[in-house]
Design a protein around this motif. Structure first.
Motif, short mmCIF file in Angstrom:
data_model
loop_
_atom_site.label_atom_id
_atom_site.label_comp_id
_atom_site.label_asym_id
_atom_site.label_seq_id
_atom_site.Cartn_x
_atom_site.Cartn_y
_atom_site.Cartn_z
N THR A 119 0.81 -1.02 -0.12
CA THR A 119 -0.03 -0.01 -0.21
C THR A 119 0.92 1.29 -0.07
O THR A 119 0.64 2.14 -0.90
CB THR A 119 -0.79 -0.05 1.18
OG1 THR A 119 -1.82 -1.26 1.08
CG2 THR A 119 -1.57 1.30 1.08
N ILE A 167 2.77 1.45 -3.56
CA ILE A 167 1.91 1.87 -4.75
C ILE A 167 1.45 3.34 -4.42
O ILE A 167 1.31 4.11 -5.40
CB ILE A 167 0.69 1.05 -4.82
CG1 ILE A 167 1.22 -0.44 -5.19
CG2 ILE A 167 -0.32 1.38 -6.04
CD1 ILE A 167 0.23 -1.37 -5.29
N SER A 200 2.01 6.50 -6.78
CA SER A 200 0.83 7.12 -7.31
C SER A 200 0.97 8.85 -6.95
O SER A 200 0.85 9.79 -7.68
CB SER A 200 -0.30 6.80 -6.65
OG SER A 200 -0.68 5.33 -6.95
N ILE A 208 -6.22 1.20 -2.96
CA ILE A 208 -5.25 0.43 -3.11
C ILE A 208 -5.20 -0.39 -1.78
O ILE A 208 -5.03 -1.90 -2.21
CB ILE A 208 -4.13 1.08 -3.22
CG1 ILE A 208 -4.00 1.88 -4.79
CG2 ILE A 208 -2.70 -0.14 -3.12
CD1 ILE A 208 -2.73 2.66 -4.83
#
Length: 477
Positions: free
Chosen positions: A21, A24, A28, A192
Motif C-alpha cells: 500500500t 503503490i 501514485s 489500493i
C-alpha cells in the motif's frame, strides 16, 4: 482518539499489505505530483508568460512608434501620441528623464489606487526582462529600458501591466490542483489498501489453514483454496506435498518408536526377572555382587517403564491406545491408589475426600496409572519429611482430583511446557531422580483421551498442585 488507538495496534507496519500500500501510494503520489507540477508550469506559460511577452513587445515597439511619429510631428507631440494609445488598457507607461523626473505618463492611472500609483512611480529601476512583482496585494508585469529618439536618449521607459486577475486565477487553479491531487492520492491509497487486502485474502486463508494443522491431522490434512491466484494455488500445492512428506516421516517415527519399545520390552522383562531371581538367592552373593545386581535390576525396571510409556504414547498417537470405559467410584479408587503408593514409598500420603461417592466413566486401570504417576512425581520433587495430599471434590458436573505437594515448585515460565514429551525443568535434578520426562505427558494423554483435562498450579519453594477434571456420571450419589 480512543478508536484510533484501538485500531492502530492491529496494523503491522512490516506486513506485505502495508508495504504494498505504501509503495503503490508513493508511486501514485509521485506521478500525480509530477503531473500537477507540469500542469502548473503549463498554466504559468499560458496565463502569465503571454503577458510577459506582451509587455516586452510594448517596450520594444514604443521606441519604434516614437521614431515614426517624430518624422511627421514634433518629438513631444509624438511622445504624447504614443503614450496616449494606452489610455483604455491595463498597461501603464511612464518615462523618467536623466534627472529622475517623470517626463510623461499614460492617462489610465485612475484604475489604480493612489498608494499603488505612488509606489509604482517611486520605482527607479526595472529589469529589461519582464518580471512578476507584487505591490499592495496586486500583481504586475514590470519591464524597463532606455528610450532613444533620433539617436538621442530622452530617458528611461517603464512599462507595467496589471495581471492581478490572471495571477489570482492562476494561484486559485494551482491551489485547487494541489487539493485535488491530495484528495486523489488519499482516495487512491484507500482503494489500493482495500484491493490489496482482497488480493492477499487467499494468503491469509492459507495461513489460517496451516495454523490449525496438528500432528494428528497430518494424514488427512489437505489445503485447497478456491478463486486464488495461480501463485497462491501453487503455494498451496507445495504445502500439500510438504504435509504429505511430514505425515510419512511422522508415521515412520511413530512406527519406529512402537516397534523398538515392543521389541526391547520383552528381553528386558526377562533380564529383570532373572536379576530378581538371583537376588532372592542372595546367600551366595558377596555385598559387592548384591549391590551390582540391585543396581542392574533397578535400571532394568526403569528402562521397562520408559519403554512402556513410549509404547503407550506411540499407541495413543496412532489411535490404538485401548480404553475399557466403565463407571468408577473415585473415592474407592483413590484409597486403593494411595495404599499401593505407600507400599513403594515411606512418605505420608493424606486423603481428603468428600462424604458422598463420586462416580465417573473412565478406564479404571488407566486412571490408576495417572494417579500413581502424579504421586510418584510428588514424591520425587518434594522433601521426605513433607506430606502429599490427595483431594477429591465435585463441582457441578465435574469430578476434580488434586495431587498436592510441598516441594520445590515449578518456575512460571516452565509450567506451560511440563506436559510436553521429554521436557525437563531441571535436567540435572530430573536425571538424578530417575525421570525421563514422559510421566506428565502420559498423564495428559490418558486424561484427555477419557474426556478430561489436567492443569498445574505451582509456586517456587511452596510446592505444586496437579488438578484432574473429569466429567462426573449423572447417577452419582
Amino acid at each position: 482518539m480512543n478508536q484510533i488507538r484501538k485500531i492502530w495496534p492491529k496494523i503491522d507496519l512490516f506486513s506485505l499489505r502495508v508495504r504494498l500500500t505504501i509503495g503503490i501510494a508513493a508511486v501514485s503520489a509521485l506521478g500525480l505530483s509530477s503531473f500537477a507540477i507540469w500542469t502548473s508550469w503549463k498554466m504559468q506559460q499560458m496565463l502569465i508568460d503571454g503577458h510577459k511577452d506582451k509587455t516586452a513587445q510594448i517596450a520594444n515597439r514604443l521606441p519604434r512608434d516614437l521614431q515614426l511619429y517624430s518624422q511627421v510631428m514634433s518629438p513631444e507631440a509624438g511622445l504624447e501620441k504614443a503614450i496616449g494609445d494606452f489610455k483604455n488598457t491595463n498597461t501603464f507607461v511612464w518615462i523618467r528623464n536623466s534627472e529622475n523626473k517623470i517626463v510623461i505618463k499614460s492617462t489610465n492611472w485612475n484604475q489604480l489606487s493612489d498608494s499603488i500609483e505612488t509606489e509604482l512611480m517611486s520605482l527607479t529601476e526595472m529589469s529589461n526582462k519582464p518580471e512578476i512583482g507584487k505591490i499592495n496585494h496586486r500583481y504586475f508585469v514590470l519591464c524597463g529600458r532606455y528610450l532613444q529618439i533620433q539617436g538621442k536618449t530622452i530617458g528611461k521607459l517603464f512599462v507595467v501591466q496589471d495581471v492581478t486577475y490572471e495571477q489570482m486565477m492562476f494561484l486559485a487553479m494551482v491551489q485547487s490542483l494541489a487539493i485535488g491531487s491530495i484528495l486523489t492520492i488519499i482516495v487512491i491509497s484507500v482503494a489500493i489498501a482495500f484491493y490489496i487486502k482482497r488480493a492477499l485474502q487467499p494468503l491469509l486463508q492459507l495461513s489460517q489453514m496451516t495454523e490449525v494443522i496438528s500432528a494428528a491431522d497430518l494424514p488427512e490434512a489437505k489445503i485447497y483454496i478456491e478463486k486464488a491466484p495461480t501463485e497462491v494455488k501453487e503455494l498451496a500445492q507445495t504445502f500439500n506435498m510438504m504435509l504429505s512428506r511430514l505425515s510419512q516421516s511422522w508415521e515412520q517415527e511413530r512406527q519406529f518408536v512402537s516397534n523398538v519399545s515392543h521389541e526391547l520390552r520383552t528381553p528386558l522383562t526377562i533380564v529383570h526377572g532373572y536379576l530378581q531371581s538371583v537376588l532372592r538367592r542372595q546367600n551366595n552373593l558377596t555385598p559387592t555382587q548384591q549391590e551390582a545386581l540391585e543396581t542392574a535390576a533397578s535400571e532394568a525396571e526403569r528402562t521397562i517403564r520408559l519403554l512402556q510409556d513410549l509404547l503407550d504414547l506411540a499407541r495413543a498417537d496412532s489411535g490404538y491406545l485401548q480404553f475399557t470405559m466403565k463407571t468408577c467410584v473415585l473415592n474407592d479408587l483413590i484409597v486403593e491408589v494411595v495404599s499401593m503408593a505407600q507400599k513403594y514409598s515411606d512418605r505420608i500420603i493424606m486423603i481428603d475426600l468428600i462424604a458422598k461417592s463420586v462416580e465417573v466413566r473412565a478406564d479404571y486401570s488407566r486412571l490408576q496409572q495417572v494417579l500413581l504417576n502424579l504421586i510418584d512425581n510428588a514424591v520425587k520433587y518434594s522433601d521426605a519429611d513433607t506430606a502429599i495430599t490427595i483431594k477429591l471434590i465435585q463441582q457441578n458436573e465435574e469430578a476434580i482430583i488434586q495431587v498436592c505437594d510441598h516441594g520445590y515448585g515449578i518456575p512460571l515460565q516452565h509450567q506451560s511446557r511440563i506436559f510436553e514429551r521429554f521436557y525437563r525443568v531441571d535436567e540435572a535434578r530430573t536425571t538424578s531422580k530417575g525421570g525421563c520426562g514422559l510421566g506428565l505427558s502420559i498423564v495428559k494423554t490418558i486424561v484427555e483421551s477419557m474426556g478430561g483435562g489436567v492443569t498445574v498450579r505451582s509456586k517456587l519453594g511452596e510446592g505444586s498442585t496437579f488438578t484432574i477434571n473429569l466429567p462426573a456420571s449423572l447417577n452419582c450419589s
